[in-house]
Design an enzyme around this catalytic site. Structure first.
Site, PDB file in Angstrom:
ATOM      1  N   HIS A  16      45.267  11.349  66.675  1.00 55.96           N
ATOM      2  CA  HIS A  16      46.717  11.475  66.522  1.00 55.96           C
ATOM      3  C   HIS A  16      47.441  11.123  67.814  1.00 55.96           C
ATOM      4  O   HIS A  16      47.167  11.728  68.855  1.00 55.96           O
ATOM      5  CB  HIS A  16      47.016  12.923  66.129  1.00 55.96           C
ATOM      6  CG  HIS A  16      48.408  13.191  65.678  1.00 55.96           C
ATOM      7  ND1 HIS A  16      49.109  14.300  66.080  1.00 55.96           N
ATOM      8  CD2 HIS A  16      49.221  12.498  64.836  1.00 55.96           C
ATOM      9  CE1 HIS A  16      50.295  14.295  65.500  1.00 55.96           C
ATOM     10  NE2 HIS A  16      50.399  13.210  64.751  1.00 55.96           N
ATOM     11  N   HIS A  58      57.523   9.147  69.359  1.00 54.30           N
ATOM     12  CA  HIS A  58      57.614  10.012  68.188  1.00 54.30           C
ATOM     13  C   HIS A  58      59.048  10.424  67.878  1.00 54.30           C
ATOM     14  O   HIS A  58      59.548  10.222  66.774  1.00 54.30           O
ATOM     15  CB  HIS A  58      56.747  11.257  68.404  1.00 54.30           C
ATOM     16  CG  HIS A  58      56.800  12.219  67.265  1.00 54.30           C
ATOM     17  ND1 HIS A  58      57.801  13.156  67.127  1.00 54.30           N
ATOM     18  CD2 HIS A  58      55.998  12.376  66.182  1.00 54.30           C
ATOM     19  CE1 HIS A  58      57.601  13.851  66.017  1.00 54.30           C
ATOM     20  NE2 HIS A  58      56.514  13.397  65.425  1.00 54.30           N
TER      21      HIS A  58
END
Ligand code: G3P
Ligand code: CA
Length: 258
Positions: A16, A58
């Site tokens: 991730h 992000h």
């Protein structure tokens, strides 16, 4: 009636944002660290700069992971490349840059690694960000190679990607079911000809896995950081596990075992 399962030429384990929390997320140092831990499949978050370059970050805003301020997508790529995206994490990574998606994709290709691009648009740019991701991969990713996987919480982003690059597999991300059962989300995924539903891992149960596999889609999960949760997902027969804990789960050693 069941439908044939979509092809899934990817490893089960996905690192991730490169290496979870061990390095500054979505930086090349993070992806290199994830690879050093044996990972072959990498998740990243991609959005557009104001001059149309896809870069990795992000959040919509710069404050948490860089020394910049405001909306990341409001800056040009030249401005984004000046930001320090490492000092927030630790001194060892001070001065780290936010890479372009193209830089990460070329690194994956050169090292025979798999890439999961989460299309993470700046609000209001869902479809154009999806289209840009598709156009980039059409330009640089060889058709003969295993294709990257596009995922998004935003159906419009997946639609944009599908319209320009229909051959690149897609997965719909879901954090909470829109109707309480998952049926509505599965319908959206099927409508976009997705290959997978990628859910908050707590949402999976045996009945849902049977339903999703029966519809021909793969079952994947984020973000799985505990051995008991990973074992549950493996026992359920799901196909993918996205984790921060590249230091805890070692794909080379565990295979399908924990
Ligand atoms: O792609 C799976 C996961 O990354 C989605 O959630 O917020 O970490 O981007 P988030
Ligand atoms: Ca993500």
């Amino acid at each position: 009636m069941t439908t044939a399962l979509k092809p899934w030429p990817y490893p089960r384990w996905v690192a991730h944002r490169g290496a979870g929390k061990l390095a500054p997320e979505n930086t090349m140092s993070a992806f290199r660290l994830g690879a050093q831990h044996g990972y072959r499949f990498f998740e990243c978050d991609a959005k557009l700069s104001s001059d149309g370059v896809l870069f990795l970050m992000h959040d919509a805003t710069l404050e948490r992971t860089t020394n910049g301020r405001g909306i990341g997508g409001a800056l040009t790529m030249g401005e984004i490349a000046q930001l320090d995206a490492g000092s927030w994490h630790s001194r060892a990574y001070a001065g780290e840059q936010l890479p372009t998606l193209e830089a990460l994709a070329r690194w994956c290709l050169a090292n025979h690694l798999h890439l999961n691009v989460e299309i993470k648009p700046t609000p209001g740019q869902d479809e154009e960000t999806g289209r840009a991701c598709g156009e980039l991969m059409n330009r640089i990713w060889p058709q003969a190679a295993v294709q990257p996987l596009f995922t998004s919480f935003k159906p419009e982003a997946l639609k944009g990607a599908r319209d320009v690059a229909p051959h690149i597999p897609r997965g719909l991300l879901v954090d909470r079911f829109s109707d309480g059962t998952g049926d509505a989300d599965l319908k959206i995924a099927l409508g976009l000809d997705c290959s997978a539903l990628v859910l908050n891992h707590a949402l999976w149960d045996a009945a849902l896995v049977t339903r999703v596999h029966g519809a021909g889609l793969r079952c994947s999960s984020y973000t799985v950081n505990d051995p008991w949760a990973a074992q549950r997902l493996i026992d359920l027969g799901t196909d993918g596990i996205i984790t921060d804990r590249v230091d805890l789960f070692s794909p080379a050693q565990i295979g399908s075992q924990l």
